[in-house]
Each structure stands twice: as C-alpha cells, then as structure tokens.
Scaffold this motif. Sequence first.
Motif, PDB file in Angstrom:
ATOM      1  N   GLU A 169      47.733 -18.773  70.842  1.00 50.06           N
ATOM      2  CA  GLU A 169      48.006 -19.817  69.849  1.00 50.06           C
ATOM      3  C   GLU A 169      46.942 -19.883  68.757  1.00 50.06           C
ATOM      4  O   GLU A 169      45.752 -19.867  69.021  1.00 50.06           O
ATOM      5  N   LEU A 170      47.419 -19.950  67.518  1.00 48.49           N
ATOM      6  CA  LEU A 170      46.574 -20.262  66.371  1.00 48.49           C
ATOM      7  C   LEU A 170      46.944 -21.679  65.966  1.00 48.49           C
ATOM      8  O   LEU A 170      48.127 -21.987  65.796  1.00 48.49           O
ATOM      9  N   LEU A 171      45.956 -22.544  65.815  1.00 45.36           N
ATOM     10  CA  LEU A 171      46.267 -23.918  65.439  1.00 45.36           C
ATOM     11  C   LEU A 171      45.084 -24.513  64.694  1.00 45.36           C
ATOM     12  O   LEU A 171      44.010 -23.929  64.650  1.00 45.36           O
ATOM     13  N   VAL A 172      45.327 -25.653  64.076  1.00 44.45           N
ATOM     14  CA  VAL A 172      44.205 -26.396  63.502  1.00 44.45           C
ATOM     15  C   VAL A 172      44.043 -27.687  64.289  1.00 44.45           C
ATOM     16  O   VAL A 172      45.010 -28.226  64.842  1.00 44.45           O
ATOM     17  N   GLU A 173      42.796 -28.147  64.369  1.00 49.73           N
ATOM     18  CA  GLU A 173      42.483 -29.308  65.194  1.00 49.73           C
ATOM     19  C   GLU A 173      41.907 -30.431  64.331  1.00 49.73           C
ATOM     20  O   GLU A 173      41.170 -30.176  63.376  1.00 49.73           O
ATOM     21  N   PHE A 174      42.244 -31.644  64.691  1.00 53.92           N
ATOM     22  CA  PHE A 174      41.677 -32.843  64.066  1.00 53.92           C
ATOM     23  C   PHE A 174      40.875 -33.570  65.131  1.00 53.92           C
ATOM     24  O   PHE A 174      41.364 -33.814  66.230  1.00 53.92           O
ATOM     25  N   VAL A 175      39.639 -33.910  64.774  1.00 56.39           N
ATOM     26  CA  VAL A 175      38.691 -34.485  65.740  1.00 56.39           C
ATOM     27  C   VAL A 175      38.400 -35.929  65.362  1.00 56.39           C
ATOM     28  O   VAL A 175      37.986 -36.218  64.227  1.00 56.39           O
ATOM     29  N   SER A 176      38.588 -36.831  66.314  1.00 54.19           N
ATOM     30  CA  SER A 176      38.263 -38.237  66.088  1.00 54.19           C
ATOM     31  C   SER A 176      36.749 -38.420  66.033  1.00 54.19           C
ATOM     32  O   SER A 176      36.016 -37.804  66.805  1.00 54.19           O
ATOM     33  N   HIS A 177      36.293 -39.260  65.127  1.00 54.05           N
ATOM     34  CA  HIS A 177      34.851 -39.501  65.021  1.00 54.05           C
ATOM     35  C   HIS A 177      34.397 -40.663  65.888  1.00 54.05           C
ATOM     36  O   HIS A 177      33.209 -40.939  65.973  1.00 54.05           O
ATOM     37  N   ARG A 178      35.344 -41.385  66.482  1.00 53.55           N
ATOM     38  CA  ARG A 178      34.951 -42.564  67.248  1.00 53.55           C
ATOM     39  C   ARG A 178      35.261 -42.350  68.715  1.00 53.55           C
ATOM     40  O   ARG A 178      36.361 -41.922  69.056  1.00 53.55           O
ATOM     41  N   LYS A 179      34.285 -42.651  69.567  1.00 57.57           N
ATOM     42  CA  LYS A 179      34.516 -42.474  70.996  1.00 57.57           C
ATOM     43  C   LYS A 179      35.294 -43.651  71.557  1.00 57.57           C
ATOM     44  O   LYS A 179      35.175 -44.766  71.074  1.00 57.57           O
ATOM     45  N   GLY A 180      36.062 -43.357  72.611  1.00 56.71           N
ATOM     46  CA  GLY A 180      36.697 -44.429  73.367  1.00 56.71           C
ATOM     47  C   GLY A 180      38.001 -44.935  72.779  1.00 56.71           C
ATOM     48  O   GLY A 180      38.587 -45.876  73.328  1.00 56.71           O
ATOM     49  N   CYS A 181      38.466 -44.354  71.695  1.00 59.07           N
ATOM     50  CA  CYS A 181      39.733 -44.814  71.100  1.00 59.07           C
ATOM     51  C   CYS A 181      40.940 -44.131  71.720  1.00 59.07           C
ATOM     52  O   CYS A 181      42.078 -44.525  71.457  1.00 59.07           O
ATOM     53  N   GLY A 182      40.698 -43.096  72.505  1.00 57.81           N
ATOM     54  CA  GLY A 182      41.818 -42.303  72.979  1.00 57.81           C
ATOM     55  C   GLY A 182      42.538 -41.736  71.773  1.00 57.81           C
ATOM     56  O   GLY A 182      41.950 -41.554  70.710  1.00 57.81           O
ATOM     57  N   LEU A 183      43.820 -41.500  71.918  1.00 51.25           N
ATOM     58  CA  LEU A 183      44.592 -41.120  70.731  1.00 51.25           C
ATOM     59  C   LEU A 183      45.646 -42.185  70.483  1.00 51.25           C
ATOM     60  O   LEU A 183      46.707 -41.927  69.949  1.00 51.25           O
ATOM     61  N   GLU A 184      45.301 -43.406  70.868  1.00 50.43           N
ATOM     62  CA  GLU A 184      46.274 -44.500  70.683  1.00 50.43           C
ATOM     63  C   GLU A 184      45.792 -45.572  69.734  1.00 50.43           C
ATOM     64  O   GLU A 184      46.555 -46.442  69.341  1.00 50.43           O
ATOM     65  N   ARG A 185      44.519 -45.524  69.354  1.00 49.55           N
ATOM     66  CA  ARG A 185      44.024 -46.499  68.381  1.00 49.55           C
ATOM     67  C   ARG A 185      43.591 -45.801  67.106  1.00 49.55           C
ATOM     68  O   ARG A 185      43.265 -44.623  67.112  1.00 49.55           O
ATOM     69  N   ILE A 186      43.600 -46.552  66.037  1.00 52.24           N
ATOM     70  CA  ILE A 186      43.283 -45.964  64.736  1.00 52.24           C
ATOM     71  C   ILE A 186      41.804 -45.612  64.682  1.00 52.24           C
ATOM     72  O   ILE A 186      40.947 -46.390  65.113  1.00 52.24           O
ATOM     73  N   SER A 187      41.518 -44.412  64.193  1.00 49.81           N
ATOM     74  CA  SER A 187      40.144 -43.947  64.087  1.00 49.81           C
ATOM     75  C   SER A 187      40.042 -43.051  62.866  1.00 49.81           C
ATOM     76  O   SER A 187      41.056 -42.677  62.292  1.00 49.81           O
ATOM     77  N   GLU A 188      38.806 -42.690  62.481  1.00 48.39           N
ATOM     78  CA  GLU A 188      38.657 -41.677  61.442  1.00 48.39           C
ATOM     79  C   GLU A 188      38.685 -40.316  62.116  1.00 48.39           C
ATOM     80  O   GLU A 188      38.084 -40.129  63.169  1.00 48.39           O
ATOM     81  N   PHE A 189      39.343 -39.393  61.459  1.00 48.10           N
ATOM     82  CA  PHE A 189      39.398 -38.013  61.965  1.00 48.10           C
ATOM     83  C   PHE A 189      38.885 -37.087  60.875  1.00 48.10           C
ATOM     84  O   PHE A 189      38.987 -37.391  59.687  1.00 48.10           O
TER      85      PHE A 189
END
Length: 316
Positions: free
Chosen positions: A12-32
């Motif tokens: 797989e070739l893909l691009v990734e987006f990384v959250s800058h805030r810990k503990g948000c999971g992927l269910e709360r709004i964060s900066e990526f």
Amino acid sequence: MASGPMIVSTGELLVEFVSHRKGCGLERISEFSGPYPSGAPAIFIDQAARMGAATAFFGTVGNDGFGRGLLKRLEEDGVDTSGILVDDARVTGTAFVSYFEDGSRTFIFHLKDTAAEEVTFSPESLPEGELILHVSAASLGVAKLRTVILEAVDAVLDRGGRISCDPNARPELMRDDAARQALESIVDRSWCLMPSTSDLGFLFPGLDEAAAVERMLSAKAEIIALKRGSEGATLISQGQRYDFPPHHVEELDPTGAGDGFCGTLVGLLAQGIPLEEAGRRANAAGAIAVTRRGPMEGNSSPAEIDALLDRALAEA
Ligand code: ATP
Ligand code: MG
C-alpha cells in the motif's frame, strides 16, 4: 551506482494525517498535519534507497495531489518508481493516526476502493539480477495486496532471490485467517525476519522470546532482528548476538520507526555492510525516526545517522 542485490517491495501507498493533540482518539476535533507520505513498505523502501541501496517499488497511487506527493518523494530519494501506476479512476489511500498519553495509538485506514489496493504485478516486471523482496505484513490484511505479495514471494524465490519480512501484526489490518496464513507462509520462507517484540505474542502464542527466536531460526531465517521500541534492538545470526541499547531521544511520533529500522538494516546488508554495523545504524535510524512527526519524515540520511552515533560515543 549502488552495488549488490536490488531491493524490491510492494504493497500500500498512502498518505497519513497525524493528530497534534494526545488523547482525542479519532472522535474529537483536533489539529492534524499531513498529507505525509506513508505506507509501511513505502517507508521501508525509501529508507533503503537513502542508505544507497538499489531499490524499486510496485504500487498504485491516484491521479491526485496525494499521489503526486508520494511519487515525488520516492523519486527524489532514489527509488525506481517505474512500477508505480497512476490510477485515474481511484483516489490515493489515506490513513489518520492519533496518540494517547500512554504512547498507544489509534488508526483509521482508508484503503478499500482506493488506488492503494489496486496493485498489479507480474513476475516479468521484476528487475533483472539478484533480488531481495521485502514484505511488510500489515499489507497482508488487504485481500488484493495479499494475492499480489504471495505471487511476488513465489516469483522472487523461484528466481533464487531472498525475502525479508517485517511481521508487524497491526490488529486493525490483520483480522482474518487468510492474512494470518499468508503471514505464516512468508515467515517460514524469509531469510531475514524483523519482528517487534510486541509482535511476538501474536506470531508465536505461548512462546517466550528465546523460544520464538528458536522457532524462527528453525525455518529459513538466517538473520533475526528484534525491535524493542524505546529499549533498542537485538540482532541474532549464525550463533552471534548483538544487543543495541537505545539512544536517548524525545519521542514525538513513533509510527514508521520500525519500517525505517528495517529499511536501514536491509539496505546496508544488501550493500555488504557487516551485520553488527548495519544493526548499529538501524538502531540509530529508528531512534531518529521517533523524534519527527510524520511516518516517512522520520527517515534519515547516512550523515544524520553518523551524527547520532558520534554524539552517543561522545556521551558514553
Ligand atoms: P512501527 O510498527 O510503528 O513502525 P515497530 O513497532 O515496528 O514500529 P519499534 O520497535 O517501535 O518498531 O522501533 C524500531 C526501532 O527503532 C527500535 O528497535 C529501536 O532501535 C528504535 N526506537 C524506537 N523507539 C525508540 C525510542 N523511543 N528511543 C530510542 N530508539 C527507539
Ligand atoms: Mg512494526
């Protein structure tokens, strides 16, 4: 011109987006931030190329900005990308990752119906000459990629080539039995196996570390690398054992460290660098990787690895 066998990989070739805030999971709004070039086999091949090895990749990206960014990065770092197709009908694969305070992480992968899983491969497309094929086991969780990888393994072994494998048992990608069976069959045919110690329980249930190593050496493996995360790494081959203590670094984004470690090790071994030296450099490359945000951004140059090793020597 790089000497030694050519290293090829696919998946797989893909691009990734990384959250800058810990503990948000992927269910709360964060900066990526992102799109960061990614895909475990892509990080591997990029780092092997940066070590000076001859490398080629087979994969597919979409005809979009994500895909162009990925292709550009691999090309600039010296990977032969002539086996990477641009699919007009599908978008490039994506992933999102978010960390928790305890260092654990959660991913959402979007690979299904994207270009990431549309990899085609024919044995005739393999480059001439001696080959090492690297398999990143996470790819085996995707049915289409599994088929392609198993064909590539057969083709490379038929040609007298070798297999290196990172049996990274990412649970999100490894839900079905077929993936597990494919992984077992590849592990049994690999010349170089590079598991994380955290993978061993999944791979060899009920065996302790020493027994798991014995089990790996009882098949075809000549080199075992045990990746220990913040505890460093161990290499075992032909009755020799090398333990590499960790470098003390600040961990910002650990994703991709394992792939960078493997790319460094196999990239240097392919060029005839002795095992102990290749392992020392791989251990340093893994440490550098965790200090940078973005999975492939953690890849490093020989000069950066030298600098870390020199610093460690000066501090010892
Ligand atoms: P991933 O699957 O996220 O790519 P992994 O689990 O396969 O990673 P790790 O064991 O986390 O691989 O990391 C690979 C190597 O990088 C380790 O064996 C070690 O040499 C180095 N490394 C990783 N984390 C650290 C750290 N916090 N400090 C120093 N070195 C590290
Ligand atoms: Mg891993």
